[in-house]
Design a protein around this motif. Structure first.
Motif, PDB file in Angstrom:
ATOM      1  N   ARG A   1      60.274 -67.763  33.584  1.00 36.01           N
ATOM      2  CA  ARG A   1      59.804 -68.952  34.307  1.00 36.01           C
ATOM      3  C   ARG A   1      59.880 -68.740  35.812  1.00 36.01           C
TER       4      ARG A   1
ATOM      5  N   ARG B   1      56.845 -66.650  36.679  1.00 34.99           N
ATOM      6  CA  ARG B   1      55.633 -67.481  36.657  1.00 34.99           C
ATOM      7  C   ARG B   1      55.554 -68.378  37.882  1.00 34.99           C
ATOM      8  N   LEU B   2      56.668 -68.987  38.252  1.00 32.55           N
ATOM      9  CA  LEU B   2      56.716 -69.855  39.425  1.00 32.55           C
ATOM     10  C   LEU B   2      56.346 -69.059  40.677  1.00 32.55           C
TER      11      LEU B   2
ATOM     12  N   GLU C   1      49.768 -67.493  44.272  1.00 27.05           N
ATOM     13  CA  GLU C   1      48.343 -67.795  44.087  1.00 27.05           C
ATOM     14  C   GLU C   1      47.911 -68.939  45.010  1.00 27.05           C
ATOM     15  N   CYS C   2      48.752 -69.948  45.149  1.00 24.47           N
ATOM     16  CA  CYS C   2      48.450 -71.056  46.063  1.00 24.47           C
ATOM     17  C   CYS C   2      48.381 -70.554  47.504  1.00 24.47           C
TER      18      CYS C   2
ATOM     19  N   GLU D   1      54.581 -66.309  40.859  1.00 25.15           N
ATOM     20  CA  GLU D   1      53.160 -65.949  40.790  1.00 25.15           C
ATOM     21  C   GLU D   1      52.271 -67.159  41.083  1.00 25.15           C
ATOM     22  N   ASP D   2      52.620 -68.321  40.552  1.00 23.36           N
ATOM     23  CA  ASP D   2      51.825 -69.526  40.803  1.00 23.36           C
ATOM     24  C   ASP D   2      51.840 -69.897  42.283  1.00 23.36           C
TER      25      ASP D   2
END
Length: 148
Positions: free
Chosen positions: A129, A132-133, A139-140, A135-136
């Motif tokens: 997690r 993922r956080l 991306e932003c 990477e997210d």
């Protein structure tokens, strides 16, 4: 004239990000205090540990502080013998900074303390997690950079 409403702050991603940032900053300040370092000083050491020879302007940009603030950070670190800067610029006006042996030693301890603070803050999330956080959010950031 109608007014835009932010909405419920409990549902605002940016508000939660700001709270996480403030919590991380406070934890880092506490962990760095025994080494008599501030968060901007630590950031400067970390950046120089990875990119020796950066100028004050480049350090300020990468550490998210003003050039004036970075000049104070650099002066204090130099007074403590943690970094060295030439008295005159080798070319242009920029004075490149480099860590001293003492600076590298302090950086090793400070990095461990900062990483421990980060691990503690994000410990409720599994490693997957956290990945993922990261990477997210990256991306932003990339989307924001592309829109500028």
């Amino acid at each position: 004239m109608s007014q835009e409403v932010v909405g419920d702050l409990d549902l605002s991603v940016s508000y939660v990000l700001k709270q996480v940032h403030a919590s991380m900053r406070a934890a880092m300040e506490e962990s760095l205090r025994p080494m008599e370092l501030t968060v901007p000083q630590y950031a400067c050491l970390e950046l120089l540990g990875r990119n020796s020879g950066l100028s004050s302007s480049e350090l300020a940009r990468r550490a998210f502080v003003s050039r004036q603030s970075m000049n104070l950070v650099l002066r204090r670190l130099q007074e403590r013998g943690l970094l060295a800067r030439p008295s005159q610029a080798p070319h242009g006006r920029a004075l490149p900074s480099e860590l001293t042996d003492d600076g590298r030693a302090v950086l090793r301890h400070a990095s461990a303390a900062a990483r421990a603070a980060e691990k503690e803050l994000f410990s409720p999330l599994s490693l997957e997690r956290q990945r993922r956080l990261r990477e997210d959010l990256a991306e932003c950031l990339a989307a924001a950079a592309n829109s500028e």
